[in-house]
Design a protein around this motif. Structure first.
Motif, PDB file in Angstrom:
ATOM      1  N   UNK A 112       0.930  -1.128   0.234  1.00 39.57           N
ATOM      2  CA  UNK A 112       0.006   0.012  -0.089  1.00 39.57           C
ATOM      3  C   UNK A 112       0.927   1.213   0.019  1.00 39.57           C
ATOM      4  N   UNK A 113       2.156   1.164  -0.232  1.00 39.99           N
ATOM      5  CA  UNK A 113       3.040   2.656  -0.251  1.00 39.99           C
ATOM      6  C   UNK A 113       4.048   2.239  -1.257  1.00 39.99           C
ATOM      7  N   UNK A 114       4.502   3.456  -1.849  1.00 37.80           N
ATOM      8  CA  UNK A 114       5.615   3.632  -2.827  1.00 37.80           C
ATOM      9  C   UNK A 114       6.949   4.148  -1.994  1.00 37.80           C
ATOM     10  N   UNK A 115       7.989   3.687  -2.371  1.00 36.67           N
ATOM     11  CA  UNK A 115       9.239   4.168  -1.609  1.00 36.67           C
ATOM     12  C   UNK A 115      10.418   4.610  -2.720  1.00 36.67           C
ATOM     13  N   UNK A 116       9.790   5.889  -3.495  1.00 32.46           N
ATOM     14  CA  UNK A 116      10.905   6.618  -4.473  1.00 32.46           C
ATOM     15  C   UNK A 116      12.153   7.108  -3.783  1.00 32.46           C
ATOM     16  N   UNK A 117      12.914   7.410  -4.358  1.00 27.64           N
ATOM     17  CA  UNK A 117      13.998   8.268  -3.934  1.00 27.64           C
ATOM     18  C   UNK A 117      14.049   9.785  -4.517  1.00 27.64           C
ATOM     19  N   UNK A 118      14.046  10.726  -3.689  1.00 30.36           N
ATOM     20  CA  UNK A 118      14.200  12.062  -4.020  1.00 30.36           C
ATOM     21  C   UNK A 118      15.537  12.264  -4.193  1.00 30.36           C
ATOM     22  N   UNK A 119      16.124  12.700  -5.219  1.00 25.72           N
ATOM     23  CA  UNK A 119      17.727  12.801  -5.675  1.00 25.72           C
ATOM     24  C   UNK A 119      17.760  14.454  -6.078  1.00 25.72           C
ATOM     25  N   UNK A 120      18.850  14.986  -5.216  1.00 23.36           N
ATOM     26  CA  UNK A 120      19.250  16.058  -5.413  1.00 23.36           C
ATOM     27  C   UNK A 120      20.592  16.056  -5.950  1.00 23.36           C
ATOM     28  N   UNK A 121      20.731  16.690  -7.208  1.00 23.03           N
ATOM     29  CA  UNK A 121      22.027  16.765  -7.616  1.00 23.03           C
ATOM     30  C   UNK A 121      22.603  18.486  -7.886  1.00 23.03           C
ATOM     31  N   UNK A 222       3.372  10.854   4.060  1.00 19.40           N
ATOM     32  CA  UNK A 222       4.718  10.934   3.513  1.00 19.40           C
ATOM     33  C   UNK A 222       5.515  10.894   4.676  1.00 19.40           C
ATOM     34  N   UNK A 223       6.551   9.997   4.457  1.00 19.56           N
ATOM     35  CA  UNK A 223       7.868  10.340   5.439  1.00 19.56           C
ATOM     36  C   UNK A 223       8.996  10.356   4.582  1.00 19.56           C
ATOM     37  N   UNK A 224       9.980  11.032   5.313  1.00 19.67           N
ATOM     38  CA  UNK A 224      11.309  11.390   4.527  1.00 19.67           C
ATOM     39  C   UNK A 224      12.682  11.073   5.228  1.00 19.67           C
ATOM     40  N   UNK A 225      13.531  10.391   5.024  1.00 16.21           N
ATOM     41  CA  UNK A 225      14.701  10.208   5.619  1.00 16.21           C
ATOM     42  C   UNK A 225      15.726  11.249   5.318  1.00 16.21           C
ATOM     43  N   UNK A 226      16.866  11.222   6.258  1.00 16.56           N
ATOM     44  CA  UNK A 226      18.073  12.163   6.151  1.00 16.56           C
ATOM     45  C   UNK A 226      18.540  12.065   4.648  1.00 16.56           C
ATOM     46  N   UNK A 227      19.407  12.920   4.065  1.00 11.63           N
ATOM     47  CA  UNK A 227      19.891  12.687   2.909  1.00 11.63           C
ATOM     48  C   UNK A 227      21.264  11.873   2.873  1.00 11.63           C
ATOM     49  N   UNK A 228      21.336  10.976   2.073  1.00 10.28           N
ATOM     50  CA  UNK A 228      22.613   9.997   1.860  1.00 10.28           C
ATOM     51  C   UNK A 228      23.215  10.321   0.679  1.00 10.28           C
ATOM     52  N   UNK A 229      24.663  10.017   0.578  1.00  9.93           N
ATOM     53  CA  UNK A 229      25.375  10.247  -0.565  1.00  9.93           C
ATOM     54  C   UNK A 229      24.951   9.355  -1.554  1.00  9.93           C
ATOM     55  N   UNK A 230      25.055   9.759  -2.944  1.00  6.08           N
ATOM     56  CA  UNK A 230      24.659   9.082  -4.113  1.00  6.08           C
ATOM     57  C   UNK A 230      23.278   9.271  -4.525  1.00  6.08           C
ATOM     58  N   UNK A 231      22.819   8.719  -5.838  1.00  4.76           N
ATOM     59  CA  UNK A 231      21.587   8.683  -6.276  1.00  4.76           C
ATOM     60  C   UNK A 231      20.660   7.465  -5.783  1.00  4.76           C
ATOM     61  N   UNK A 232      21.476   6.604  -5.111  1.00  2.75           N
ATOM     62  CA  UNK A 232      20.506   5.576  -4.596  1.00  2.75           C
ATOM     63  C   UNK A 232      20.578   4.235  -5.399  1.00  2.75           C
ATOM     64  N   UNK A 233      21.250   4.399  -6.726  1.00  3.37           N
ATOM     65  CA  UNK A 233      21.113   3.342  -7.445  1.00  3.37           C
ATOM     66  C   UNK A 233      22.156   2.117  -7.394  1.00  3.37           C
ATOM     67  N   UNK A 234      23.026   2.604  -6.386  1.00  4.22           N
ATOM     68  CA  UNK A 234      24.208   1.449  -6.041  1.00  4.22           C
ATOM     69  C   UNK A 234      23.542   0.758  -4.896  1.00  4.22           C
ATOM     70  N   UNK A 235      22.443   1.068  -4.054  1.00  4.11           N
ATOM     71  CA  UNK A 235      21.881   0.277  -2.918  1.00  4.11           C
ATOM     72  C   UNK A 235      20.987  -1.141  -3.429  1.00  4.11           C
TER      73      UNK A 235
END
Length: 235
Positions: A112-121, A222-235
């Motif tokens: 029932x939820x989506x888990x997108x990444x917000x990417x800041x470049x 909506x919930x938001x986590x603290x920013x992490x290095x990278x665009x998340x594609x390597x996880x």
């Protein structure tokens, strides 16, 4: 005999006159010396007083000058310290105008939820840093829908230095608004995600029609986590 007495009388008179003259000269000299001494004394005293006053004024001027110099040095030291502190803060914080925001599939969806990444470049020309949580909300027609995202503290905030072209990402969870009771949610389609980078008041808008928001602000989806290095594609 009579002439001898006359001569004696004349000699006595001359002696008296000579004595008077001598006494007068001595007295005059003494008076002149006294006046001269008094004048010199007064002049010395006045000169001494003037010198003392001049010395005092010079001392006060020197003291004031030293005080002003010390104050100026102290002020300069304070300014230098402030400048040093300002320059030692490290890489400047990324301004909204330095960043480009995008949404990726991230963790996909389920339950029932989506888990997108917000990417800041970093789309600027210089290094900048981001720390902590971005502000996130859904919107339609430029108007926010419901409540802004709540923080998920499962990731500890860290300062991330972004070189030009580098990215940081924040994992979002967006609950399906249709899963809630209509009265509790009042679901409305969104056309954008509004993003405020950490420490910024200028928003970045990301166009998206994948989500609905709850117009009822008491229902947070909506919930938001603290920013992490990278665009998340390597996880």
């Amino acid at each position: 005999m009579g002439r001898t007495i006359q001569f004696s009388a004349q000699a006595g008179i001359r002696g008296i006159i000579r004595g008077i003259a001598t006494t007068g000269i001595v007295a005059a000299l003494a008076l002149a010396g006294g006046c001269s001494s008094g004048g010199d004394g007064s002049g010395t005293t006045a000169s001494s007083n003037a010198a003392s006053s001049s010395s005092s004024a010079s001392s006060e001027s020197s003291s004031a000058s030293s005080s002003a110099s010390a104050s100026s040095s102290s002020s300069s030291a304070t300014d230098a310290t402030s400048a040093s502190t300002a320059s030692s803060n490290g890489t400047p914080v990324c301004a909204s105008s330095d960043l480009t925001a995008t949404l990726t599939m991230g963790g996909g969806g389920g339950a029932g939820s989506s888990y997108p990444y917000l990417v800041l470049t970093n789309s600027g020309s210089a290094d900048c840093s981001v720390t902590g949580y971005p502000g996130v909300s859904l919107a339609a027609g430029g108007t926010q829908i419901g409540a802004a995202a709540e923080r998920d503290d499962s990731v500890a905030p860290q300062t991330i230095v972004l070189k030009p072209g580098e990215s940081a990402h924040s994992a979002l969870r967006i609950t399906n608004a249709d899963a809630f009771d209509a009265d509790a949610c009042n679901a409305q389609p969104a056309d954008s995600l509004v993003v405020y980078p950490p420490d910024q008041t200028q928003a970045i808008t990301v166009a998206t029609s994948d989500y609905k928001g709850c117009a009822n602000a008491d229902t947070k989806i909506i919930t938001v986590r603290a920013l992490e290095l990278g665009d998340g594609s390597q996880q």
